[in-house]
Design an enzyme around this catalytic site. Sequence first.
Site, mmCIF file in Angstrom:
data_model
loop_
_atom_site.group_PDB
_atom_site.id
_atom_site.type_symbol
_atom_site.label_atom_id
_atom_site.label_comp_id
_atom_site.label_asym_id
_atom_site.label_seq_id
_atom_site.Cartn_x
_atom_site.Cartn_y
_atom_site.Cartn_z
ATOM 1 N N GLU A 1 1.191 -1.710 -0.238
ATOM 2 C CA GLU A 1 -0.116 -0.147 0.131
ATOM 3 C C GLU A 1 0.794 1.597 -0.042
ATOM 4 O O GLU A 1 0.336 1.790 0.810
ATOM 5 C CB GLU A 1 -0.997 0.358 0.930
ATOM 6 N N GLU B 1 -6.466 -10.647 -0.819
ATOM 7 C CA GLU B 1 -7.354 -10.378 0.091
ATOM 8 C C GLU B 1 -8.904 -10.581 0.005
ATOM 9 O O GLU B 1 -9.181 -9.543 0.880
ATOM 10 C CB GLU B 1 -6.875 -9.331 1.229
HETATM 11 O O1 G3I Z 1 -4.703 -8.233 19.514
HETATM 12 C C1 G3I Z 1 -5.310 -6.843 19.538
HETATM 13 C C2 G3I Z 1 -5.841 -7.235 21.356
HETATM 14 O O2 G3I Z 1 -4.487 -7.863 22.232
HETATM 15 C C3 G3I Z 1 -5.906 -5.818 21.359
HETATM 16 O O3 G3I Z 1 -7.201 -6.117 22.783
HETATM 17 C C4 G3I Z 1 -7.424 -5.089 20.525
HETATM 18 C C5 G3I Z 1 -7.972 -3.611 20.453
HETATM 19 O O4 G3I Z 1 -7.761 -2.613 20.112
HETATM 20 O O5 G3I Z 1 -6.456 -5.550 19.041
HETATM 21 C C6 G3I Z 1 -6.253 -6.706 18.737
HETATM 22 O O6 G3I Z 1 -5.652 -5.714 17.754
HETATM 23 C C7 G3I Z 1 -5.626 -5.723 16.133
HETATM 24 C C8 G3I Z 1 -5.827 -6.554 15.338
HETATM 25 O O7 G3I Z 1 -6.347 -6.513 14.307
HETATM 26 C C9 G3I Z 1 -6.353 -8.022 15.682
HETATM 27 O O8 G3I Z 1 -7.622 -8.101 15.682
HETATM 28 C C10 G3I Z 1 -5.923 -4.710 16.297
HETATM 29 O O9 G3I Z 1 -6.192 -3.611 17.006
HETATM 30 C C11 G3I Z 1 -6.445 -4.026 15.034
HETATM 31 O O10 G3I Z 1 -5.443 -2.573 14.405
HETATM 32 C C12 G3I Z 1 -5.775 -5.469 13.966
HETATM 33 O O11 G3I Z 1 -6.339 -4.830 12.582
HETATM 34 C C13 G3I Z 1 -5.992 -5.070 11.958
HETATM 35 C C14 G3I Z 1 -5.632 -4.587 10.317
HETATM 36 O O12 G3I Z 1 -5.320 -4.872 9.332
HETATM 37 C C15 G3I Z 1 -4.554 -3.238 10.913
HETATM 38 O O13 G3I Z 1 -4.978 -2.121 9.856
HETATM 39 C C16 G3I Z 1 -6.966 -6.445 11.094
HETATM 40 O O14 G3I Z 1 -6.879 -7.519 12.202
HETATM 41 C C17 G3I Z 1 -6.370 -7.163 9.678
HETATM 42 O O15 G3I Z 1 -7.524 -7.362 9.133
HETATM 43 C C18 G3I Z 1 -5.883 -5.741 8.718
HETATM 44 O O16 G3I Z 1 -5.700 -6.208 7.463
HETATM 45 C C19 G3I Z 1 -4.978 -5.807 6.596
HETATM 46 C C20 G3I Z 1 -3.747 -6.048 4.952
HETATM 47 O O17 G3I Z 1 -3.185 -5.979 6.504
HETATM 48 C C21 G3I Z 1 -4.068 -4.870 4.793
HETATM 49 N N1 G3I Z 1 -4.557 -4.629 3.707
HETATM 50 C C22 G3I Z 1 -5.791 -4.264 4.327
HETATM 51 C C23 G3I Z 1 -6.339 -5.327 5.524
HETATM 52 C C24 G3I Z 1 -7.562 -5.004 6.079
HETATM 53 O O18 G3I Z 1 -7.470 -3.888 6.851
#
Ligand code: G3I
Length: 336
Positions: A146, A250
């Site tokens: 990205e 994805e």
């Molecule tokens: O694991 C922690 C947890 O311990 C905590 O309590 C909680 C509170 O916010 O957060 C949890 O982590 C989260 C993590 O996902 C796991 O669920 C993060 O906050 C959250 O920011 C994270 O989001 C991920 C996101 O990327 C971040 O930008 C999504 O799961 C994931 O699906 C997403 O994936 C991205 C690709 O890497 C790139 N392309 C876009 C795609 C969708 O955004």
Amino acid sequence: MKSLLFCLLLAAPMVAHGQGPFLKDRYKFPIGASLNPRLLAENEAYHKVATSEFTSVTAENHMKMMLVHPEANRFDFSRGDEIVEFAQSTQKRVHGHTLVWHNQVPKWMNEFSGDTQAWENMLKNHIQTVAKHYKGQVAGWDVVNESFLDDGTLRPSIWSKNIPDYIAKSFQWAHEADPNAILFYNDYGQDGKPKKMQAILNLVKDLQARNIPIHGLGLQMHININAKNEEILSVINQSKATGLAIHFSELDIAVNPKNDSTFVYDETAIKAQQEKFELVFKSYQNLPKHQQYGITFWNVSDRDSWLRGYFKRPKEYPLLFDDTYTRKPIYSNLLN
Ligand code: G3I
């Protein structure tokens, strides 16, 4: 008779969790999903579907900078390794995601200070330590994720600010660390954004002209039912013309993109989603075989989707398995 019926009822979930025919057998390219190691360990239905349905896996989060490199002098591969172990024990390919991104960067990297050389050393060390750790275990890497804005300009980030030519350098460093890995540039939302798409195509040409190894394009395919077919097809055709490996990396198809709280996942929405999934699969199938790296769904069931969790859209149903891990009717459509 009653007991027979009871046995049949008990047996019913088995059909949902692991009996063919399977998409992975119907298509000649890998069918993958991004996975969450906590769900793999704690949720039996998730584990079963992940085991039986997919031939490729991506770590949804656990190979990203923030998670594998939490402190300057400490790497933590434990959760990423769990995904790799799961893949190896179930004969699946692993796709690495992602070495360089502006998002999910650990605090220490965001606060890093130093001259250009220091920044380069820091990023090179990150890329090469991770790529060497997973060498021989991952088939490919999303090296850079990205990097372009919708208008085709380079996204402002700590990388673009501090390391001139960071994309090319990242590919070079990744290749040095794991010369056999298939190296991808991965991005989203190219459909309807011709400038963004052109920037990606220019990047490919530029890297190739300089003999910098780039082998594939990841089209994330976070799309929704209103996406325009001709725009999706145009992105696929332009990607195909590069001759590189193409990964729909994805995939999910949102049905309620405006997060309408009164939304009902009714026949109309299901049909629209079905048509879009068919378009995506058909156009992927039409790519030359040597360009088919695979189609990866972004997680397993609707309840695991980032659109529900990260985006907080409770009435979203973007994947092939419903909240109980049962195949949705769209699955049969894609089989036929
Ligand atoms: O694991 C922690 C947890 O311990 C905590 O309590 C909680 C509170 O916010 O957060 C949890 O982590 C989260 C993590 O996902 C796991 O669920 C993060 O906050 C959250 O920011 C994270 O989001 C991920 C996101 O990327 C971040 O930008 C999504 O799961 C994931 O699906 C997403 O994936 C991205 C690709 O890497 C790139 N392309 C876009 C795609 C969708 O955004």
